[in-house]
Design a protein around this motif. Structure first.
Motif, PDB file in Angstrom:
ATOM      1  N   GLY A 164       0.802  -1.224   0.000  1.00 37.14           N
ATOM      2  CA  GLY A 164       0.000   0.000   0.000  1.00 37.14           C
ATOM      3  C   GLY A 164       0.826   1.260   0.000  1.00 37.14           C
ATOM      4  N   TYR A 165       1.919   1.249  -0.756  1.00 36.60           N
ATOM      5  CA  TYR A 165       2.805   2.407  -0.841  1.00 36.60           C
ATOM      6  C   TYR A 165       2.010   3.629  -1.293  1.00 36.60           C
ATOM      7  CZ  TYR A 165       6.844   5.173  -2.444  1.00 36.60           C
ATOM      8  OH  TYR A 165       7.785   6.158  -2.649  1.00 36.60           O
ATOM      9  N   SER A 166       2.033   4.679  -0.488  1.00 37.97           N
ATOM     10  CA  SER A 166       1.135   5.820  -0.682  1.00 37.97           C
ATOM     11  C   SER A 166       1.324   6.511  -2.030  1.00 37.97           C
ATOM     12  CB  SER A 166       1.311   6.835   0.452  1.00 37.97           C
ATOM     13  OG  SER A 166       2.650   7.307   0.507  1.00 37.97           O
ATOM     14  N   GLN A 167       2.578   6.671  -2.465  1.00 35.32           N
ATOM     15  CA  GLN A 167       2.826   7.371  -3.727  1.00 35.32           C
ATOM     16  C   GLN A 167       2.278   6.574  -4.916  1.00 35.32           C
ATOM     17  OE1 GLN A 167       3.460  10.444  -2.620  1.00 35.32           O
ATOM     18  NE2 GLN A 167       5.204  10.745  -3.945  1.00 35.32           N
ATOM     19  N   LEU A 168       2.383   5.250  -4.840  1.00 36.50           N
ATOM     20  CA  LEU A 168       1.837   4.412  -5.911  1.00 36.50           C
ATOM     21  C   LEU A 168       0.315   4.505  -5.935  1.00 36.50           C
ATOM     22  CD1 LEU A 168       2.392   2.310  -8.159  1.00 36.50           C
ATOM     23  CD2 LEU A 168       2.092   0.535  -6.411  1.00 36.50           C
ATOM     24  N   LYS A 169      -0.296   4.504  -4.764  1.00 36.87           N
ATOM     25  CA  LYS A 169      -1.754   4.626  -4.692  1.00 36.87           C
ATOM     26  C   LYS A 169      -2.217   5.952  -5.273  1.00 36.87           C
ATOM     27  CE  LYS A 169      -3.699   3.305  -0.796  1.00 36.87           C
ATOM     28  NZ  LYS A 169      -3.909   3.126   0.671  1.00 36.87           N
ATOM     29  N   LEU A 170      -1.458   7.013  -4.983  1.00 30.32           N
ATOM     30  CA  LEU A 170      -1.794   8.329  -5.520  1.00 30.32           C
ATOM     31  C   LEU A 170      -1.642   8.346  -7.038  1.00 30.32           C
ATOM     32  CD1 LEU A 170      -2.530  11.286  -5.056  1.00 30.32           C
ATOM     33  CD2 LEU A 170      -0.109  11.757  -4.622  1.00 30.32           C
TER      34      LEU A 170
END
Length: 230
Positions: free
Chosen positions: A111-117
């Protein structure tokens, strides 16, 4: 008939030069390290499978895909897709690219935040990049309402620029993970780590160039709008 020279093209020149440099670096790095076989002899396919399982990821498959350097991780189908040279190759370049794509799979699993964004804004970025030029061209042609249309086009194109900016930390993080995983899992030995870093750094430079090009194009569009509607 006289056509005025578009002087705003100068905004793109540095980005074009950077793109050419990045392409040359990638070509050089891959040409060199595609010829350097790893001491342990893992293929890209084996590396991807090994690293995924060692990270406890069992719902991601590794597949062969067509094209050259078309390697990618598909978060929707949870598949690491590797081109033939990478999938079957046992060179430093092959295992580095395979590990990079696994890095994206790990980002997704954690759930890496930058990838989700990045994944969240991708539909908007795709829409913005395809629709922006319709409004930009219309704004250049029509005097009445042209300023507004160009502003809409610039806002739409900004979505694509934002996507390129967010992509950078995602790619750098995946490359950092890749080098660490290759090292800690014993896929590469100490003297091969330098080559892996050079391959992945060269590839990362292409994303820097893409971002620079997008930003330069945005600046150019703003200059065109201001010049057209003074």
């Amino acid at each position: 008939m006289f056509f005025p020279i578009d002087t705003t093209i100068v905004y793109l020149i540095p980005a074009i030069l950077l793109t050419l440099f990045a392409q040359a670096k990638v070509k050089s790095a891959f040409a060199k390290y595609s010829q350097v076989r790893t001491q342990n002899g893992y293929t890209g396919n084996q590396v991807a499978e090994k690293l995924l399982r060692e990270q406890g990821i069992y719902d991601v498959d590794v597949e062969l895909t067509g094209g050259k350097l078309s390697d990618h991780y598909d978060p929707r189908s949870k598949k690491v897709r590797l081109s033939s040279d990478i999938y079957n190759g046992s060179s430093v370049a092959s295992v580095s690219v395979a590990a990079h794509e696994v890095g994206h799979a790990i980002q997704h699993a954690q759930g890496y935040s930058q990838l989700k964004l990045r994944n969240a804004i991708f539909p908007l970025a795709r829409l913005g990049s395809s629709m922006a030029w319709i409004f930009i061209i219309a704004g250049l042609i029509f005097a009445e309402g042209g300023y507004t249309m160009m502003n809409i086009g610039i806002v739409l194109f900004s979505m694509a620029v934002l996507f390129q900016i967010i992509t950078l930390p995602v790619e750098f993080n995946a490359s950092s993970r890749a080098v660490n995983l290759l090292d800690s899992s014993g896929v590469i030995v100490a003297n091969e780590k330098v080559g892996a870093k050079k391959v992945l750094n060269a590839a990362a430079l292409t994303y820097v160039a893409a971002m620079a090009t997008a930003v330069a194009q945005l600046v150019r569009l703003i200059a065109l709008r201001n010049r057209r509607h003074r």
